[in-house]
Scaffold this motif. Structure first.
Motif, short mmCIF file in Angstrom:
data_model
loop_
_atom_site.label_atom_id
_atom_site.label_comp_id
_atom_site.label_asym_id
_atom_site.label_seq_id
_atom_site.Cartn_x
_atom_site.Cartn_y
_atom_site.Cartn_z
N ALA A 45 44.76 48.07 34.71
CA ALA A 45 44.28 49.27 34.02
C ALA A 45 44.71 49.21 32.57
CB ALA A 45 44.83 50.53 34.69
N CYS A 46 43.83 49.73 31.71
CA CYS A 46 44.14 49.85 30.28
C CYS A 46 43.61 51.20 29.83
CB CYS A 46 43.51 48.71 29.49
SG CYS A 46 43.83 48.82 27.71
N GLY A 47 44.51 52.16 29.64
CA GLY A 47 44.07 53.51 29.34
C GLY A 47 43.35 54.08 30.55
N GLU A 48 42.09 54.45 30.38
CA GLU A 48 41.28 54.97 31.49
C GLU A 48 40.29 53.93 32.00
OE1 GLU A 48 39.47 58.60 30.34
OE2 GLU A 48 41.37 59.69 30.15
N ARG A 49 40.46 52.68 31.59
CA ARG A 49 39.56 51.62 32.02
C ARG A 49 40.15 50.84 33.18
NH1 ARG A 49 38.60 47.78 27.25
NH2 ARG A 49 40.83 48.16 26.93
N LEU A 50 39.34 50.61 34.20
CA LEU A 50 39.73 49.74 35.30
C LEU A 50 39.30 48.32 34.99
CD1 LEU A 50 39.01 51.64 38.65
CD2 LEU A 50 41.21 50.74 37.84
N MET A 51 40.20 47.38 35.22
CA MET A 51 39.93 45.99 34.89
C MET A 51 40.26 45.11 36.08
SD MET A 51 41.23 45.95 30.92
CE MET A 51 39.94 44.84 30.42
N LEU A 52 39.71 43.91 36.05
CA LEU A 52 39.92 42.93 37.11
C LEU A 52 40.36 41.62 36.47
CD1 LEU A 52 39.53 42.41 40.22
CD2 LEU A 52 37.28 41.50 39.64
N VAL A 53 41.43 41.04 37.01
CA VAL A 53 41.95 39.77 36.52
C VAL A 53 41.91 38.78 37.68
CG1 VAL A 53 43.87 38.58 35.40
CG2 VAL A 53 43.48 41.02 34.98
N GLY A 54 41.36 37.60 37.44
CA GLY A 54 41.28 36.63 38.52
C GLY A 54 41.04 35.22 38.04
N LEU A 55 41.13 34.27 38.97
CA LEU A 55 40.87 32.87 38.70
C LEU A 55 39.40 32.57 38.98
CD1 LEU A 55 43.97 31.05 40.26
CD2 LEU A 55 43.47 31.38 37.84
N LEU A 56 38.75 32.00 38.00
CA LEU A 56 37.35 31.59 38.16
C LEU A 56 37.34 30.07 38.29
CD1 LEU A 56 34.52 32.85 38.21
CD2 LEU A 56 34.34 32.35 35.78
N THR A 57 36.86 29.58 39.42
CA THR A 57 36.92 28.15 39.70
C THR A 57 35.51 27.60 39.94
OG1 THR A 57 39.09 28.43 40.73
CG2 THR A 57 37.93 26.38 41.18
N LYS A 58 35.18 26.54 39.21
CA LYS A 58 33.92 25.83 39.40
C LYS A 58 34.24 24.34 39.37
CE LYS A 58 30.58 29.17 37.57
NZ LYS A 58 29.50 29.40 36.59
N ASN A 59 33.85 23.67 40.46
CA ASN A 59 34.17 22.25 40.61
C ASN A 59 35.68 22.07 40.49
OD1 ASN A 59 31.40 21.72 40.91
ND2 ASN A 59 31.14 21.53 38.68
N ALA A 60 36.14 21.32 39.48
CA ALA A 60 37.58 21.11 39.32
C ALA A 60 38.15 21.93 38.17
CB ALA A 60 37.87 19.63 39.09
N ALA A 61 37.31 22.75 37.55
CA ALA A 61 37.76 23.55 36.39
C ALA A 61 38.19 24.93 36.86
CB ALA A 61 36.65 23.65 35.37
#
Length: 468
Positions: free
Chosen positions: A353-369
């Motif tokens: 969360a940042c102020g009144e904003r909901l946020m999402l943090v995650g790992l984005l994986t494609k192939n080996a990246a």
């Protein structure tokens, strides 16, 4: 006699010419006297060297008088003293002048301030100044005397501190090597602290679960007992036993009743089967025993890797199946569920969360990246929109590695993440306001070099006045 008088006049003329270097002569000063008094004198100045001569005014004096002046030199040494050159002052450096000035003025000022000013210094102004000190500096400041140490017990100082904007959050964590003591990270100084909370049980593992107003809520690994403490002041409270036992994992959230802990706080726990309870610090009891409303499908599959986030009086939990968010309003007691599909190729995601904003943090994986990405929830469409991602040069370090991400806390738009693999263990922070990524120095044993591996943690706003 006339020849000596002419030579004397010539000497005086040469002196005037030498002194003034062509500039117009300064006005002479002569004092009128009676004929029987001593002759008048001519004062000559050199503006460049600040020299001065006091010579007899020959035009107004007879030759005999001049001779009398010269011949009486042995008997009247004051005359020759007037004829001597005033020596120019010795030039001193600026540092020497300042030192001399501070030495002469400092004694007077310090004496006056001790006796006249500091004794009458207004207490409210003193507390206003002290409340604005950095937290680490404030605790050093407390060691000066008992009066200053007692500030944290003052209600007026507590009100003054509460009115200030919240500081940069700190992170309370525990390590795999020592689960019974906390390691606190200060992002403003980029420094680790090692506080000890003596009242926490030593024989069981106690995990930090949530925080509010400078207080951290702990739960033992057996899910039996809750504790609330201020890691800075060691203020501590063991919460009463719950009305019924839940042996499965629970999610824990915490909010304030007002803008400070003086108005009380609430702690919520919720289990997968829909059971939940709320603790109110003012009544010191658990209430609202029951289950989640029937319109929300059970069992509630919570994402326990994602810590609940608080926006005002509402807590938000991450759901895994179906993907979405579960919310609970601590004031109205209402539950809501939002079905929100997650971004594709996403893993190890967590709410923020940042102020009144909901946020999402995650790992984005494609192939080996693999890369860490940030999404923000769009309120109109209830979809996640990518707003930022980790710098590419950092993402390249993760190429071909099996990375696991864990959120160690989120408050005030600052997020602490742990990125681990077999070859690395990295801590980074992300500021959702400035969109800055920063590496966190490794946590080491106090007065040692052994690096510690962070297991879990939570963020909290450091407060010297929060009371459990």
């Amino acid at each position: 006699m006339e020849e000596e008088l002419a030579m004397l006049r010539q000497l005086i003329g040469q002196l005037q010419e030498l002194l003034h270097n062509g500039s117009p002569p300064l006005p002479s000063s002569s004092s009128s006297s009676s004929p029987s008094s001593s002759p008048s004198f001519l004062v000559l100045h050199n503006p460049q060297y600040q020299n001065g001569w006091c010579l007899p005014c020959i035009e107004e004096t007879s030759a005999d008088d001049c001779c009398d002046i010269v011949m009486a030199a042995g008997k009247r040494p004051g005359i020759f003293k007037m004829l001597e050159t005033v020596k120019p002052p010795v030039k001193r450096t600026r540092k020497e002048r300042n030192q001399g000035k501070s030495c002469t003025e400092g004694d007077d000022i310090s004496g006056n301030m001790d006796q006249e000013i500091w004794q009458e210094f207004p207490q409210d102004l003193f507390e206003a100044v002290v409340s604005r000190l950095p937290i680490a500096t404030f605790f050093q400041f407390r060691a000066v005397c008992r009066k200053w140490n007692a500030l944290i017990e003052s209600d007026s100082f507590s009100r003054c501190f509460t009115e200030l904007p919240q500081t940069i959050p700190w992170f309370y964590t525990i390590t795999h090597e020592n689960v019974n003591s906390g390691q606190v990270y200060d992002p403003s100084l980029k420094k680790w602290h090692h506080p000890i909370i003596p009242a926490l049980p030593k024989k069981s593992i106690v995990l930090p679960m949530a925080s509010a107003g400078g207080l951290v809520c702990f739960l033992d690994i057996g899910h039996r007992n809750f504790y609330v403490s201020n890691p800075l002041t060691k203020s501590f409270r063991e919460l009463p036993a719950r009305s019924f036992k839940v042996w499965s994992r629970v999610a824990v959230g915490m909010t304030l009743n007002g803008n400070s802990t003086s108005h009380g706080y609430k702690v919520l726990w919720v289990g997968c089967e829909g059971e939940y309870e709320v603790y109110d610090s003012l009544s010191n009891v658990w209430t609202k025993r029951g289950t989640i409303p029937s319109n929300i499908k059970l069992p509630v599959l919570l994402n326990f890797k994602s810590q609940p986030v608080a926006i005002h009086s509402t807590l938000y939990f991450m759901l895994t199946d179906p993907e979405g968010i579960l919310s609970y309003d601590m004031v109205s007691g209402k539950w809501k569920r939002f079905i929100i599909p997650g971004p594709p190729d996403l893993s190890d995601h967590t709410l923020a969360a940042c102020g009144e904003r909901l946020m999402l943090v995650g790992l984005l994986t494609k192939n080996a990246a693999t890369c860490v990405c940030i999404w923000e929830l769009q309120k109109m469409t209830l979809l996640w929109k990518e707003v930022d991602r980790m710098p590419n040069i950092w993402c390249l370090e993760f190429y071909g590695k099996h990375i696991r991400m864990n959120c160690l806390g989120n408050k005030g738009c600052l997020i602490l993440l742990s990125l681990r693999s077999r070859q690395m263990n990295r801590l980074i922070t992300y500021n959702a306001v400035t969109r800055e990524w920063a590496k966190v120095p490794g946590c080491t044993v106090p007065r040692g070099r052994k690096r510690l591996w962070i297991a879990c943690g939570t963020a909290f706003h450091p407060s010297p006045t929060a009371r459990a």
